[in-house]
Design a protein around this motif. Structure first.
Motif, PDB file in Angstrom:
ATOM      1  N   PHE A  65     -31.698  46.872   6.825  1.00 56.09           N
ATOM      2  CA  PHE A  65     -31.469  46.438   8.203  1.00 56.09           C
ATOM      3  C   PHE A  65     -31.702  47.626   9.121  1.00 56.09           C
ATOM      4  O   PHE A  65     -30.764  48.222   9.623  1.00 56.09           O
ATOM      5  CB  PHE A  65     -30.042  45.908   8.391  1.00 56.09           C
ATOM      6  CG  PHE A  65     -29.698  44.788   7.464  1.00 56.09           C
ATOM      7  CD1 PHE A  65     -30.421  43.600   7.491  1.00 56.09           C
ATOM      8  CD2 PHE A  65     -28.660  44.908   6.570  1.00 56.09           C
ATOM      9  CE1 PHE A  65     -30.098  42.568   6.636  1.00 56.09           C
ATOM     10  CE2 PHE A  65     -28.335  43.865   5.718  1.00 56.09           C
ATOM     11  CZ  PHE A  65     -29.064  42.697   5.752  1.00 56.09           C
ATOM     12  N   HIS A  71     -32.494  44.232  15.231  1.00 53.74           N
ATOM     13  CA  HIS A  71     -31.665  44.481  14.047  1.00 53.74           C
ATOM     14  C   HIS A  71     -30.489  45.358  14.462  1.00 53.74           C
ATOM     15  O   HIS A  71     -30.568  46.573  14.431  1.00 53.74           O
ATOM     16  CB  HIS A  71     -32.457  45.203  12.957  1.00 53.74           C
ATOM     17  CG  HIS A  71     -33.521  44.371  12.338  1.00 53.74           C
ATOM     18  ND1 HIS A  71     -34.762  44.245  12.887  1.00 53.74           N
ATOM     19  CD2 HIS A  71     -33.521  43.618  11.218  1.00 53.74           C
ATOM     20  CE1 HIS A  71     -35.486  43.452  12.122  1.00 53.74           C
ATOM     21  NE2 HIS A  71     -34.769  43.045  11.105  1.00 53.74           N
ATOM     22  N   VAL A  87     -25.422  41.567  10.887  1.00 53.56           N
ATOM     23  CA  VAL A  87     -26.641  42.116  11.445  1.00 53.56           C
ATOM     24  C   VAL A  87     -27.393  40.990  12.121  1.00 53.56           C
ATOM     25  O   VAL A  87     -27.633  39.942  11.519  1.00 53.56           O
ATOM     26  CB  VAL A  87     -27.505  42.767  10.341  1.00 53.56           C
ATOM     27  CG1 VAL A  87     -28.822  43.268  10.910  1.00 53.56           C
ATOM     28  CG2 VAL A  87     -26.742  43.898   9.680  1.00 53.56           C
ATOM     29  N   ASP A  88     -27.730  41.226  13.372  1.00 53.64           N
ATOM     30  CA  ASP A  88     -28.532  40.276  14.126  1.00 53.64           C
ATOM     31  C   ASP A  88     -29.988  40.670  13.952  1.00 53.64           C
ATOM     32  O   ASP A  88     -30.407  41.718  14.421  1.00 53.64           O
ATOM     33  CB  ASP A  88     -28.130  40.313  15.600  1.00 53.64           C
ATOM     34  CG  ASP A  88     -28.853  39.275  16.429  1.00 53.64           C
ATOM     35  OD1 ASP A  88     -29.815  38.651  15.930  1.00 53.64           O
ATOM     36  OD2 ASP A  88     -28.446  39.086  17.585  1.00 53.64           O
ATOM     37  N   THR A  89     -30.743  39.860  13.241  1.00 56.87           N
ATOM     38  CA  THR A  89     -32.146  40.179  12.984  1.00 56.87           C
ATOM     39  C   THR A  89     -33.057  39.652  14.080  1.00 56.87           C
ATOM     40  O   THR A  89     -34.255  39.850  14.023  1.00 56.87           O
ATOM     41  CB  THR A  89     -32.608  39.578  11.639  1.00 56.87           C
ATOM     42  OG1 THR A  89     -32.600  38.154  11.756  1.00 56.87           O
ATOM     43  CG2 THR A  89     -31.739  40.037  10.497  1.00 56.87           C
TER      44      THR A  89
END
Length: 163
Positions: A65, A71, A87-89
């Motif tokens: 990440f 990310h 985690v914001d992808t």
């Protein structure tokens, strides 16, 4: 939905419902405790109360990440599962850990949970589909406790907790 700025904060719901006002203030306080940009935080009060806070923290050593655009560490909250850090992808929210002790923990407790996730000491967990034992009425009561009863203190006057 009306929107107005008060004390540097965007107020998107001027509801007379104390639980909705409490959710707004709770998100403000959690964001302030984490040094998060309140303008990027979202919360909704629809069929279910939810919140999303993108955070400035990165997770060192997690090469899968990378700390690049799209990310980043973030927090998601809902009235059934509580807080999850992940985690914001950009396309997905990948849960790293969920805070399981309370649905509406104090903002300082949420900040400590994020510290544990960021430094790798939080126990990895997944949100549970089990009944949390909290009724909607109990969650509303906990959120109502955060509703301002007078003029709201701008969050920029609150000391942020830097991680």
């Amino acid at each position: 939905m009306d929107a107005e700025r008060t004390g540097g904060n965007l107020v998107t719901d001027l509801s007379s419902d104390p639980a909705q006002r409490g959710l707004h203030r709770y998100v403000q306080l959690v964001a302030a405790a984490l040094g998060a940009d309140l303008d990027r935080c979202r919360y909704e009060w629809d069929t279910q109360a939810t919140a999303y806070l993108p955070l400035p923290q990165h997770i060192p050593g997690m090469t899968e990440f990378p700390a690049q655009a799209g990310h980043r560490l973030a927090l998601a909250w809902d009235e059934q599962s509580g807080w999850s850090a992940g985690v914001d992808t950009g396309n997905d929210f990948l849960v790293l850990a969920t805070y399981l002790d309370d649905i509406v923990p104090a903002p300082r407790v949420v900040a400590a949970f994020v510290c544990d996730v960021a430094d790798g000491t939080a126990v990895a967990s997944a949100p549970s589909d089990m009944d949390t034992g909290h009724s909607k009425a109990q969650v509303r009561q906990q959120l109502t406790a955060y509703a301002p009863t007078g003029p709201d203190t701008p969050t920029d006057l609150l000391p942020p907790r830097r991680l």
